[in-house]
Design a protein around this motif. Structure first.
Motif, short mmCIF file in Angstrom:
data_model
loop_
_atom_site.label_atom_id
_atom_site.label_comp_id
_atom_site.label_asym_id
_atom_site.label_seq_id
_atom_site.Cartn_x
_atom_site.Cartn_y
_atom_site.Cartn_z
N ARG A 70 2.02 11.66 0.31
CA ARG A 70 2.89 10.61 0.87
C ARG A 70 3.38 10.93 2.28
N THR A 71 2.56 11.61 3.05
CA THR A 71 2.91 11.89 4.44
C THR A 71 1.74 11.53 5.35
N GLU A 168 11.41 8.69 -4.99
CA GLU A 168 10.92 7.32 -5.04
C GLU A 168 11.13 6.63 -3.69
N LYS A 169 10.18 5.81 -3.27
CA LYS A 169 10.34 5.08 -2.02
C LYS A 169 11.34 3.94 -2.19
N VAL A 170 12.06 3.65 -1.11
CA VAL A 170 13.00 2.53 -1.08
C VAL A 170 12.32 1.35 -0.39
N GLY A 309 12.83 4.78 3.91
CA GLY A 309 13.36 5.94 3.23
C GLY A 309 13.00 6.07 1.76
N TYR A 310 13.71 7.01 1.12
CA TYR A 310 13.44 7.39 -0.25
C TYR A 310 14.76 7.55 -1.00
N ARG A 311 14.65 7.70 -2.30
CA ARG A 311 15.85 7.95 -3.10
C ARG A 311 15.49 8.85 -4.28
#
Length: 394
Positions: A70-71, A168-170, A309-311
């Motif tokens: 995921r980068t 998790e992705k936002v 962002g992510y969470r």
């Protein structure tokens, strides 16, 4: 039968026959660590050094799945390597000051090999709950490593949550986005600007990811516009040849930490000044091939990249817990957010990157090792006493 064995038998019986029709039950003589990213690996290495058994559960098929899957391709560490190394294992001397993502992944793989860490891959935690009756954690997972999914329940004394802040992705909801018609992707799925050459791309989000994606798009001849809804603190990555982070660390001894996390610039600011990256205000709504902004301006665009962002995903699987907030982060601030009640620990939630995770990992592994050795010593003493009593009967 000893009281310990009797209690364990009662516990396994308490699951009921239905649990065993579709799942296996495994006792872990040590902690269960959830997550095989840098945080989980660091805890595992600390426990290995103290000869404490453990297992690591990882939902992906590899370590450090955030970094591997995921980068984007051009990513480099934002901080100098000395602030990103895990405990007891420095970076190779020939690595640059700011290693690439591929070098960092190679480092993590070497780390796992060095400490003989072998996570259980393709195993997703469905729930983790503390059983008050038996003072043990029950961690239910689904394993997809074989031809058919298998339910597994792990029973353990200690649970280490190492899934991190970015599990998790936002993806925010925007009016009309479903009618946009162009390509929409989250930054976690963005690899390179090569496929966007010549396109008008709206980048939503102006943190480090948004800035770097915009810069990469520029370098591949795309035309990015970046959404900036409020003020952004942008700092150069280096000042007078020293990393900004290094200077900040030394200044923290005298200055309190306040305000937003700054964005470290690696070239995007120059592109913004030249107009190659355009700054636009917040989004009002999308329509076919265009976006309307809050200032009434309308832009025609081809693609959208959500650098939003992510969470944490902890609230979705950790049950009946007061240690984590609704956002899935420890309620106690750093440096006191690593230990909860009943053998619960957290690593990688400090908002201080890998250096913060490493400090927590050291604390967690030492604390668990201390408890584990005390319990093991107590069990050995009890067994020896029972053995002596048995001998005395002859």
């Amino acid at each position: 039968m000893s009281s310990c064995c009797h209690n364990m038998t009662n516990m396994f019986q308490s699951f009921g026959p239905d649990d065993f029709l579709s799942s296996r039950c495994i006792w872990v003589n040590g902690p269960v660590i959830v997550g095989a990213g840098p945080s989980g690996l660091a805890v595992g290495a600390g426990l290995k050094n103290q000869v404490v058994p453990f297992i690591i559960l990882e939902r992906a098929n590899c370590i450090a799945s955030l970094w591997q899957k995921r980068t984007y391709d051009r990513l480099k560490l934002h901080l100098p390597k000395q602030f990103c190394q895990l405990p007891n294992f420095p970076f190779p001397d020939d690595f640059p000051e700011y290693p690439t993502k591929y070098q960092f992944i190679s480092y993590l793989e070497s780390y796992a090999k060095q400490f003989d860490i072998n996570p259980h891959f393709n195993e997703t935690v469905q729930s983790a709950k503390y059983d008050e009756t038996f003072s043990l954690w029950r961690v239910k997972t689904v394993s997809t490593s074989g031809p058919n999914p298998i339910g597994v329940e792990y029973i353990c004394r200690w649970l280490v949550v190492a899934t991190g802040e970015n599990a998790e992705k936002v993806v925010p909801e925007f009016e009309g986005l479903q009618d946009f018609g162009g390509h929409v992707t989250h930054a976690c799925d963005y690899k390179s600007g090569q496929s966007y050459s010549g396109e008008r791309v709206l980048v939503v989000g102006c943190g480090n990811s948004g800035m770097e994606v915009s810069l990469d798009l520029c370098n591949h001849n795309a035309n990015p516009s970046i959404v900036v809804r409020s003020s952004v603190h942008v700092l150069p990555r280096e000042v007078f040849g020293k990393s900004t982070f290094e200077l900040a660390v030394s200044m923290m001894k005298w200055l309190p930490l306040r305000g937003k996390t700054p964005v470290l610039d690696i070239g995007a600011l120059e592109k913004i000044r030249s107009g190659e990256i355009k700054i636009v205000p917040g989004i009002k709504k999308f329509s076919r091939g265009r976006v309307e902004l809050v200032n009434g301006q309308t832009l025609e665009i081809d693609s959208v990249i959500l650098a939003t962002g992510y969470r944490s995903n902890v609230p979705s699987w950790l049950k009946d817990n007061e240690f984590f907030s609704e956002e899935g982060v420890p309620k106690k601030p750093f440096p006191n957010g690593w230990k909860g009640k009943s053998g619960l620990y957290a690593v990688g939630f400090t908002r201080r990157g890998i250096s913060g995770a490493s400090l927590d990992a050291i604390s967690v592994s030492h604390d668990i090792a201390k408890c584990w050795k005390e319990e093991t010593k107590h069990k050995k003493t009890s067994m020896a006493a029972r053995h002596r009593r048995c001998i005395s009967h002859f």
